[in-house]
Write an enzyme that holds these catalytic residues in place. Structure first.
Site, PDB file in Angstrom:
ATOM      1  N   ASP A 150       0.801  -1.237   0.000  1.00  0.00           N
ATOM      2  CA  ASP A 150       0.000   0.000   0.000  1.00  0.00           C
ATOM      3  C   ASP A 150       0.830   1.281   0.000  1.00  0.00           C
ATOM      4  O   ASP A 150       0.249   2.365   0.050  1.00  0.00           O
ATOM      5  CB  ASP A 150      -0.948   0.060   1.211  1.00  0.00           C
ATOM      6  CG  ASP A 150      -2.086  -0.931   1.129  1.00  0.00           C
ATOM      7  OD1 ASP A 150      -2.272  -1.536   0.063  1.00  0.00           O
ATOM      8  OD2 ASP A 150      -2.775  -1.111   2.150  1.00  0.00           O
ATOM      9  N   CYS A 207     -17.870  -9.466 -14.350  1.00  0.00           N
ATOM     10  CA  CYS A 207     -18.929  -8.694 -13.703  1.00  0.00           C
ATOM     11  C   CYS A 207     -20.231  -8.734 -14.516  1.00  0.00           C
ATOM     12  O   CYS A 207     -21.317  -8.626 -13.945  1.00  0.00           O
ATOM     13  CB  CYS A 207     -18.488  -7.243 -13.516  1.00  0.00           C
ATOM     14  SG  CYS A 207     -17.305  -7.010 -12.169  1.00  0.00           S
ATOM     15  N   CYS A 210     -24.123  -7.136 -13.975  1.00  0.00           N
ATOM     16  CA  CYS A 210     -24.393  -6.890 -12.554  1.00  0.00           C
ATOM     17  C   CYS A 210     -24.009  -5.461 -12.170  1.00  0.00           C
ATOM     18  O   CYS A 210     -22.965  -4.952 -12.574  1.00  0.00           O
ATOM     19  CB  CYS A 210     -23.616  -7.881 -11.696  1.00  0.00           C
ATOM     20  SG  CYS A 210     -23.882  -7.670  -9.916  1.00  0.00           S
ATOM     21  N   CYS A 233     -16.454   8.317  -1.055  1.00  0.00           N
ATOM     22  CA  CYS A 233     -16.435   6.957  -0.509  1.00  0.00           C
ATOM     23  C   CYS A 233     -16.398   6.994   1.020  1.00  0.00           C
ATOM     24  O   CYS A 233     -15.637   7.758   1.617  1.00  0.00           O
ATOM     25  CB  CYS A 233     -15.219   6.210  -1.050  1.00  0.00           C
ATOM     26  SG  CYS A 233     -15.039   4.538  -0.401  1.00  0.00           S
ATOM     27  N   CYS A 260     -15.537   0.856   4.974  1.00  0.00           N
ATOM     28  CA  CYS A 260     -16.853   0.426   4.493  1.00  0.00           C
ATOM     29  C   CYS A 260     -16.678  -0.837   3.660  1.00  0.00           C
ATOM     30  O   CYS A 260     -15.751  -0.936   2.859  1.00  0.00           O
ATOM     31  CB  CYS A 260     -17.496   1.527   3.648  1.00  0.00           C
ATOM     32  SG  CYS A 260     -19.160   1.126   3.069  1.00  0.00           S
ATOM     33  N   CYS A 263     -19.901  -2.406  -0.759  1.00  0.00           N
ATOM     34  CA  CYS A 263     -19.808  -2.786  -2.171  1.00  0.00           C
ATOM     35  C   CYS A 263     -19.225  -4.178  -2.353  1.00  0.00           C
ATOM     36  O   CYS A 263     -19.440  -4.823  -3.388  1.00  0.00           O
ATOM     37  CB  CYS A 263     -19.029  -1.750  -2.978  1.00  0.00           C
ATOM     38  SG  CYS A 263     -17.268  -1.650  -2.586  1.00  0.00           S
ATOM     39  N   CYS A 267     -21.489  -8.148  -3.382  1.00  0.00           N
ATOM     40  CA  CYS A 267     -20.961  -8.747  -4.611  1.00  0.00           C
ATOM     41  C   CYS A 267     -21.249 -10.250  -4.657  1.00  0.00           C
ATOM     42  O   CYS A 267     -20.861 -10.990  -3.741  1.00  0.00           O
ATOM     43  CB  CYS A 267     -19.458  -8.513  -4.705  1.00  0.00           C
ATOM     44  SG  CYS A 267     -18.700  -9.257  -6.177  1.00  0.00           S
TER      45      CYS A 267
END
Length: 364
Positions: A150, A207, A210, A233, A260, A263, A267
């Site tokens: 990161d 995906c 969707c 976000c 969060c 999302c 899925c």
């Protein structure tokens, strides 16, 4: 230095598994001007203000090129990048499951612990990357390399796609057909040139039609398929954003106090995702659906003790309490009024303002 063979993907995957990773691959780093098409969108993304206050994403070189718009801009010697993924999926509840109005939500990736003690996935993955690098140095001979979790000057998910780790989903997360999207990513930048003719293993986008992640995002941060306005976000708002959070966004934040998962929780590919058996990334039960009243009583010492070596440290105590105040307001529970009044009269202006906002909602 021995050059990697044409079956380098399999070689790296095997060594990465020995180091503790669930999936790994290698991708070439093209010269400037020939980068992956996804990186061509980075400059317009910055210009639209989608990075919010994350200034590290906006860093440029002396030629005014964004460092993250191409790896060779920031690291000229790099020729390939090894991308490794570690599964952190758990059997614990989802953020979208029914829960007490008195509970908050800390993102799943920040639950990690080892033998009941906090563990920062950055440290866990970095040790594994270094072990993998050492193994490769023994196999191929010395080569220049650098490990990042990161912190590197790159958009990890783009290189994860071209390393065959997964495809970039409409929620902008890396998705793997077998593992889902609960994946930590770490990378090793290397000076290794891949042999000509080495196949690039790009995962197929599955995906389809969707749009559940887009439809479920409370703040509308997923402005289009594969496009996120990070400044909207909830993860950005609760972690990276300093100072007050814009009032129109507060009600949409619900009970999220750090990050969060919505999302990813909605899925379909995560329904069948295997549960991680990784002892170093095990769940700390006290962080699952934590009581807002408990979090509200944290002081500097208890925050430091509870979240030592935890990603939650990034938001700092002041940010966490601001988020808790907003979650209390969204609960509408009158039982929080005394604590909110205490904060509203306190010396911290951002917390006081958030508490005043929350009081108006708890009194209804």
């Amino acid at each position: 230095m021995q050059q990697p063979s044409s079956d380098v993907h399999d070689q790296i995957a095997a060594l990465a598994q020995e180091a503790g990773f669930s999936k790994a691959g290698i991708a070439p780093i093209p010269p400037p001007g020939e980068e992956a098409p996804e990186l061509s969108h980075f400059e317009p993304w910055i210009e639209r203000g989608y990075a919010g206050e994350m200034e590290y994403l906006k860093r440029r070189d002396e030629a005014n090129r964004l460092l993250r718009s191409g790896l060779r801009i920031a690291v000229p010697w790099a020729r390939s990048v090894i991308v490794c993924a570690a599964n952190y999926n758990t059997e614990a509840p989802k953020s979208i499951d029914p829960a007490s109005a008195e509970s908050g939500w800390i993102a799943r990736y920040a639950w990690t612990g080892d033998a009941g003690q906090p563990s920062d996935y950055h440290d866990v993955l970095l040790r594994r990357l270094q072990k993998l690098e050492q193994s490769l140095q023994q196999e191929l001979g010395p080569f220049q390399a650098r490990c990042y979790v990161d912190t590197g000057p790159l958009v990890e998910r783009v290189y994860a796609k071209y390393a065959g780790v997964g495809w970039i989903g409409k929620n902008t997360c890396i998705l793997n057909q077998e593992l889902g999207s609960w994946l930590f990513l770490g990378v090793i930048l290397t000076a290794l040139d891949l042999p000509s003719g080495t196949p690039i293993r790009v995962a197929q986008d599955r995906c389809g039609s969707c749009s559940r992640c887009i439809d479920a995002c409370p703040t509308g941060a997923l402005v289009a398929p594969y496009q996120m306005d990070a400044s909207l976000c909830i993860s950005y708002l609760t972690i990276e954003k300093r100072g007050p959070i814009a009032e129109p966004l507060r009600a949409q934040m619900g009970r999220q106090v750090f990050g969060c998962d919505i999302c990813q929780d909605v899925c379909p590919w995560n329904r069948r995702a295997p549960v991680s058996q990784d002892a170093e990334l095990a769940v700390r039960p006290e962080l699952v659906n934590p009581a807002l009243a408990w979090l509200a009583e944290l002081d500097a010492d208890s925050f430091r003790s509870l979240f030592r070596q935890s990603p939650v440290q990034r938001t700092k105590l002041s940010g966490l309490l601001r988020n808790v105040a907003i979650a209390m307001g969204n609960s509408g529970l009158a039982s929080y009024v005394p604590k909110l009044r205490e904060w509203a009269a306190g010396p911290e202006p951002v917390l006081a303002e958030a508490a005043q906002w929350a009081l108006a909602r708890c009194r209804q």
